[in-house]
Design an enzyme around this catalytic site. Structure first.
Site, PDB file in Angstrom:
ATOM      1  CE1 TYR A 209      -4.178   1.351  -0.365  1.00 33.95           C
ATOM      2  CE2 TYR A 209      -3.675   2.630   1.593  1.00 33.95           C
ATOM      3  CZ  TYR A 209      -4.473   2.371   0.498  1.00 33.95           C
ATOM      4  OH  TYR A 209      -5.587   3.149   0.278  1.00 33.95           O
ATOM      5  CE  LYS A 216      -7.142   6.210   0.249  1.00 37.37           C
ATOM      6  NZ  LYS A 216      -8.108   7.033  -0.503  1.00 37.37           N
TER       7      LYS A 216
HETATM    8  P1  NAD Z   1     -12.117   3.541  -8.775  1.00 41.60           P
HETATM    9  O1  NAD Z   1     -10.981   3.256  -9.689  1.00 41.60           O
HETATM   10  O2  NAD Z   1     -13.430   3.037  -9.161  1.00 41.60           O
HETATM   11  O3  NAD Z   1     -12.221   5.089  -8.446  1.00 41.60           O
HETATM   12  C1  NAD Z   1     -11.095   5.922  -8.371  1.00 41.60           C
HETATM   13  C2  NAD Z   1     -11.509   7.239  -8.976  1.00 41.60           C
HETATM   14  O4  NAD Z   1     -10.464   8.200  -8.812  1.00 41.60           O
HETATM   15  C3  NAD Z   1     -11.773   7.126 -10.482  1.00 41.60           C
HETATM   16  O5  NAD Z   1     -13.058   7.611 -10.780  1.00 41.60           O
HETATM   17  C4  NAD Z   1     -10.728   8.026 -11.109  1.00 41.60           C
HETATM   18  O6  NAD Z   1     -11.162   8.675 -12.270  1.00 41.60           O
HETATM   19  C5  NAD Z   1     -10.520   9.018  -9.971  1.00 41.60           C
HETATM   20  N1  NAD Z   1      -9.288   9.787 -10.124  1.00 41.60           N
HETATM   21  C6  NAD Z   1      -8.004   9.361 -10.088  1.00 41.60           C
HETATM   22  N2  NAD Z   1      -7.165  10.387 -10.338  1.00 41.60           N
HETATM   23  C7  NAD Z   1      -7.951  11.491 -10.534  1.00 41.60           C
HETATM   24  C8  NAD Z   1      -7.699  12.850 -10.843  1.00 41.60           C
HETATM   25  N3  NAD Z   1      -6.450  13.312 -11.028  1.00 41.60           N
HETATM   26  N4  NAD Z   1      -8.756  13.697 -10.964  1.00 41.60           N
HETATM   27  C9  NAD Z   1     -10.025  13.256 -10.791  1.00 41.60           C
HETATM   28  N5  NAD Z   1     -10.318  11.982 -10.518  1.00 41.60           N
HETATM   29  C10 NAD Z   1      -9.296  11.100 -10.389  1.00 41.60           C
HETATM   30  O7  NAD Z   1     -11.654   2.918  -7.370  1.00 41.60           O
HETATM   31  P2  NAD Z   1     -12.306   2.941  -5.921  1.00 41.60           P
HETATM   32  O8  NAD Z   1     -11.689   1.791  -5.206  1.00 41.60           O
HETATM   33  O9  NAD Z   1     -13.770   3.041  -6.002  1.00 41.60           O
HETATM   34  O10 NAD Z   1     -11.683   4.263  -5.294  1.00 41.60           O
HETATM   35  C11 NAD Z   1     -12.477   5.305  -4.731  1.00 41.60           C
HETATM   36  C12 NAD Z   1     -11.889   5.704  -3.388  1.00 41.60           C
HETATM   37  O11 NAD Z   1     -12.091   4.650  -2.452  1.00 41.60           O
HETATM   38  C13 NAD Z   1     -10.391   5.980  -3.406  1.00 41.60           C
HETATM   39  O12 NAD Z   1     -10.103   7.082  -2.571  1.00 41.60           O
HETATM   40  C14 NAD Z   1      -9.832   4.719  -2.799  1.00 41.60           C
HETATM   41  O13 NAD Z   1      -8.562   4.901  -2.215  1.00 41.60           O
HETATM   42  C15 NAD Z   1     -10.889   4.440  -1.759  1.00 41.60           C
HETATM   43  N6  NAD Z   1     -10.875   3.112  -1.179  1.00 41.60           N
HETATM   44  C16 NAD Z   1     -10.928   2.019  -1.985  1.00 41.60           C
HETATM   45  C17 NAD Z   1     -10.869   0.759  -1.416  1.00 41.60           C
HETATM   46  C18 NAD Z   1     -10.885  -0.477  -2.274  1.00 41.60           C
HETATM   47  O14 NAD Z   1     -10.486  -1.537  -1.784  1.00 41.60           O
HETATM   48  N7  NAD Z   1     -11.339  -0.400  -3.512  1.00 41.60           N
HETATM   49  C19 NAD Z   1     -10.796   0.614  -0.021  1.00 41.60           C
HETATM   50  C20 NAD Z   1     -10.767   1.748   0.770  1.00 41.60           C
HETATM   51  C21 NAD Z   1     -10.798   3.003   0.182  1.00 41.60           C
END
Ligand code: NAD
Length: 328
Positions: A209, A216
């Site tokens: 990570y 984060k």
């Molecule tokens: P995802 O890939 O579906 O979403 C990530 C989003 O970030 C995408 O829509 C992408 O376009 C956007 N993004 C990235 N760089 C960008 C930029 N420069 N400008 C605008 N948008 C940008 O993945 P996800 O897992 O749904 O991620 C959403 C959030 O959830 C993130 O913050 C991620 O860290 C967090 N999260 C995810 C998990 C997991 O296991 N999937 C767990 C905990 C937290």
């Protein structure tokens, strides 16, 4: 004050937004069935069971959701749950390829699309908020579900992180929430709710990570500082710390399937979480039900964050076995 009750499909009443914000609780109903007519403020009572079951917790609220990439996105799970509770929604997208996925999803929920937003380019954030101001005038909530880091550095050791990727990761995954909050604050004259997404890798070491864990941790600290700054305006700021979910962003983390399997076999609920689980928890944080909750990091992770050691009943897995299981 008289307040009328509009009716919902399925037998439960939908409550007008101003009834919630003035009385704090929905108007009284009998046995979960709506009664006709209206009632006064004095006749209203807290009916928590009904509040939990009735749709419309976000009725009359307008929310901007940043971070839908596809139907696996956490932001999409949040959007579906918010819409189910009556919210009017708008999405942004990052670039043309994502636009093609976001537009049909927005159509499914009757949501607007406020255009391209790359949080590394402040002009595009301004443009989105300008569109929101022109079309809506004000906002009730904003969801920030955005993270990015160079995939090559979400594998191996944190110590090898480059300064460029450190800066980009922190800018996109952490500072962007503050940038969004600056603009959203101006559009929340009656208060509001801001929500971001984080992960347990901020609190404890998680393999691969790396710099995202540092981003984060800083994001969670931002939640506290933003909450302190904006609280006097009745703007609440919270985060959901989601358990691992297979999404586009998560696929960039090395050995992600191993992380998923480990969580599934060791969390107190012995399962992983879904975008729907995250979405319904988000409804709580975005609605008036959480009116006294701010600066909070809510774990939606099947309880995994309390685990200090592998459960004796959980099978021993190594990365090779996890990869084999994932193929099945
Ligand atoms: P995802 O890939 O579906 O979403 C990530 C989003 O970030 C995408 O829509 C992408 O376009 C956007 N993004 C990235 N760089 C960008 C930029 N420069 N400008 C605008 N948008 C940008 O993945 P996800 O897992 O749904 O991620 C959403 C959030 O959830 C993130 O913050 C991620 O860290 C967090 N999260 C995810 C998990 C997991 O296991 N999937 C767990 C905990 C937290």
């Amino acid at each position: 004050m008289k307040a009328s009750i509009p009716y919902a499909i399925g037998g439960f009443p939908l409550f007008e937004h101003d009834v919630f914000s003035e009385n704090r609780f929905p108007l009284r109903v009998k046995s979960g069935l709506a009664f006709s007519g209206s009632c006064t403020k004095a006749e209203s009572r807290p009916v928590r069971r009904v509040m939990a079951e009735a749709p419309g917790l976000l009725r009359g609220k307008r929310g901007l959701i940043l971070g839908v990439a596809n139907s696996r996105s956490l932001a999409w799970g949040i959007a579906k749950a918010c819409r189910a509770q009556g919210a009017d929604l708008a999405f942004t997208y990052q670039g043309e390829p994502i636009k093609k996925r976001v537009e049909p999803l927005a159509a499914q929920l009757g949501a607007r699309v406020f255009g391209h937003c790359d949080v590394a380019d402040p002009a595009t954030i301004d443009a989105v908020f300008e569109t929101a101001r022109e079309l809506w005038g004000s906002l009730d909530f904003v969801v920030h579900a955005i993270a990015y880091s160079d995939k090559d550095q979400l594998d191996g050791r944190y110590v090898d992180t480059t300064p460029d990727n450190f800066n980009k990761t922190l800018l996109v995954s952490c500072y962007s929430f503050t940038a969004v909050a600056q603009r959203a604050e101006k559009m929340m004259p009656r208060g509001g709710s801001m929500l971001t997404l984080t992960y347990y890798g901020s609190e404890k070491w998680i393999p691969h990570y790396n710099v995202m864990g540092i981003a984060k941790a800083a994001l969670e600290a931002s939640v506290r500082y933003l909450a302190a700054d904006l609280g006097t305006k009745n703007i609440r700021v919270n985060a959901i710390s989601s358990g691992p979910i297979k999404t586009l962003a998560a696929a960039g983390v090395g050995d992600f399937r191993y992380i998923l399997k480990w969580n599934e076999q060791n969390s107190p609920l012995r399962r992983n979480v879904s975008v729907e689980d995250v979405g319904e928890a988000a409804v709580f944080l975005l609605s008036d039900m959480s009116r006294s909750v701010t600066a909070e990091i809510l774990h939606v992770d099947a309880g995994y964050n309390i685990i200090g050691m592998k459960h004796p009943e959980a099978p021993d897995i190594d990365i090779t076995i996890a990869k084999e299981i994932a193929k099945e």
